[in-house]
Design an enzyme around this catalytic site. Sequence first.
Site, PDB file in Angstrom:
ATOM      1  N   LYS A  28       0.845  -1.204   0.000  1.00  0.00           N
ATOM      2  CA  LYS A  28       0.000   0.000   0.000  1.00  0.00           C
ATOM      3  C   LYS A  28       0.877   1.251   0.000  1.00  0.00           C
ATOM      4  O   LYS A  28       2.086   1.165   0.290  1.00  0.00           O
ATOM      5  CB  LYS A  28      -0.915  -0.030   1.238  1.00  0.00           C
ATOM      6  CG  LYS A  28      -0.169  -0.049   2.564  1.00  0.00           C
ATOM      7  CD  LYS A  28      -1.103  -0.384   3.731  1.00  0.00           C
ATOM      8  CE  LYS A  28      -0.335  -0.420   5.044  1.00  0.00           C
ATOM      9  NZ  LYS A  28      -1.152  -0.944   6.155  1.00  0.00           N
ATOM     10  N   TYR A  35      13.816  31.059   5.865  1.00  0.00           N
ATOM     11  CA  TYR A  35      12.678  31.864   6.309  1.00  0.00           C
ATOM     12  C   TYR A  35      12.697  32.059   7.823  1.00  0.00           C
ATOM     13  O   TYR A  35      12.924  31.101   8.570  1.00  0.00           O
ATOM     14  CB  TYR A  35      11.368  31.181   5.938  1.00  0.00           C
ATOM     15  CG  TYR A  35      11.060  31.139   4.465  1.00  0.00           C
ATOM     16  CD1 TYR A  35      10.956  32.329   3.720  1.00  0.00           C
ATOM     17  CD2 TYR A  35      10.862  29.926   3.814  1.00  0.00           C
ATOM     18  CE1 TYR A  35      10.658  32.284   2.366  1.00  0.00           C
ATOM     19  CE2 TYR A  35      10.560  29.879   2.464  1.00  0.00           C
ATOM     20  CZ  TYR A  35      10.463  31.065   1.739  1.00  0.00           C
ATOM     21  OH  TYR A  35      10.169  31.025   0.410  1.00  0.00           O
TER      22      TYR A  35
HETATM   23  C1  PLP Z   1      -0.394  -1.901   6.842  1.00  0.00           C
HETATM   24  C2  PLP Z   1      -0.952  -3.159   7.327  1.00  0.00           C
HETATM   25  C3  PLP Z   1      -0.125  -4.288   7.486  1.00  0.00           C
HETATM   26  C4  PLP Z   1       1.383  -4.225   7.374  1.00  0.00           C
HETATM   27  O1  PLP Z   1       1.924  -3.715   8.577  1.00  0.00           O
HETATM   28  P1  PLP Z   1       3.505  -3.625   8.807  1.00  0.00           P
HETATM   29  O2  PLP Z   1       3.640  -3.159  10.192  1.00  0.00           O
HETATM   30  O3  PLP Z   1       3.998  -2.630   7.807  1.00  0.00           O
HETATM   31  O4  PLP Z   1       4.046  -4.975   8.552  1.00  0.00           O
HETATM   32  C5  PLP Z   1      -0.728  -5.488   7.807  1.00  0.00           C
HETATM   33  N1  PLP Z   1      -2.077  -5.562   7.978  1.00  0.00           N
HETATM   34  C6  PLP Z   1      -2.888  -4.503   7.872  1.00  0.00           C
HETATM   35  C7  PLP Z   1      -4.345  -4.663   8.091  1.00  0.00           C
HETATM   36  C8  PLP Z   1      -2.356  -3.260   7.554  1.00  0.00           C
HETATM   37  O5  PLP Z   1      -3.164  -2.195   7.474  1.00  0.00           O
END
Ligand code: PLP
Length: 383
Positions: A42, A272
Amino acid sequence: MNGSTSDTRRWAHVEVDLAAISHNVELLASKVAPAQMMAVVKADGYGHGAVPVARTALRAGAQSLAVALVQEGIELRRAGIEAPILVLSEQPESQIADMVSYGLTATAYSLPSIDALERAARNLDVTGYEVHLKIDTGMNRVGVRSPDVSDIAQRIVAGAPWLSLGGTYTHFAAADDLGSTSAGEQLAAFDALLDELGRAGIDVGTVHTANSAASLVLPGSRRDVVRIGIAIYGITPSSDLVGSCEDLRPALSLKSRVSHVKDVRAGEGVSYGAHYRCATDTTIATVPIGYADGVARRAGLAGVQVLIDGRRHPIVGVVTMDQLMVDVGSSGVSVGDEVVLIGAQGDECIRVENVATLLGTIGYEVVCSLSARLPRVYVDGET
Ligand SMILES: *Cc1c(COP(=O)(O)O)cnc(C)c1O
């Protein structure tokens, strides 16, 4: 590996070492076996580039992928990736036909969403469309909670022949905190609910609970599949897990070049608001990367450094939208010199986790913040 990559479009880029991703996936896959591995890609593969990371992970031993959004799943399908792709939460009605027709696996935990999935599958004449049931065992983000679990599971099963219950899962709130007992408690609650579903005669399909942290430190959570995100990228989920991540290799570097150099006098302000005033006569180098690229505006104030000529130098003054300034003292830095904001240069290395700590956040946020404006350059840094 050496750092001699670049991109001609601008003097700043993200470099991703796909050999590190391969190495991490192979290592993690062998650690969690016989559980299978779902690579979580993701947010554009946590900023690393979803398509190259997904292809590399699948080649290295992951069997499936997970994304947050339908558009993220479609991007992978359009790149020719045919592996199962789980969308990790319920999605807006407008996305459901695409989710079904691109063969993305849905997550469901509410009646309206299951109704919509069934309608879409029927309209598209898709049978056995796979839905994973998400159970909330204590994270209090998304998922069906006890006592509604059986009803929701039954509703998915009743969606046959259009729908099928392909999997059942939960997510931990604090598996990365070794001092917390909450993951064990969530797992026990989940197992009790699986028993309840079993007694109701429901085939729960593939079972999965573990994120990276749980996969590493809670072996009992590695069920049929583990969902691993951050560890694939070689980033430690939390400081508690440093010891469990020693063999992982960070895949991402953030690199730029010195674009301008000037001598300034003691007492002059930089950037800035002139929050930084030079204590002595010094040399200030400008680097063409800024907060629009995902470098926090407060990085300099928080003590974040960069590497030039294999040495650490402080970012000074506020980071501006497109550029930042570095106090390089009398070190003889020139226009064109490579600047490493994350990654190794010479014998020095700036880790994502360290930048995150200075900024009061976690490595996840640092890499996900790197904007699309930064070109991604892929290398295969076999060592
Ligand atoms: C993002 C996510 C993961 C992965 O988590 P990590 O800590 O990056 O391994 C797994 N399950 C769900 C439901 C997630 O939202």
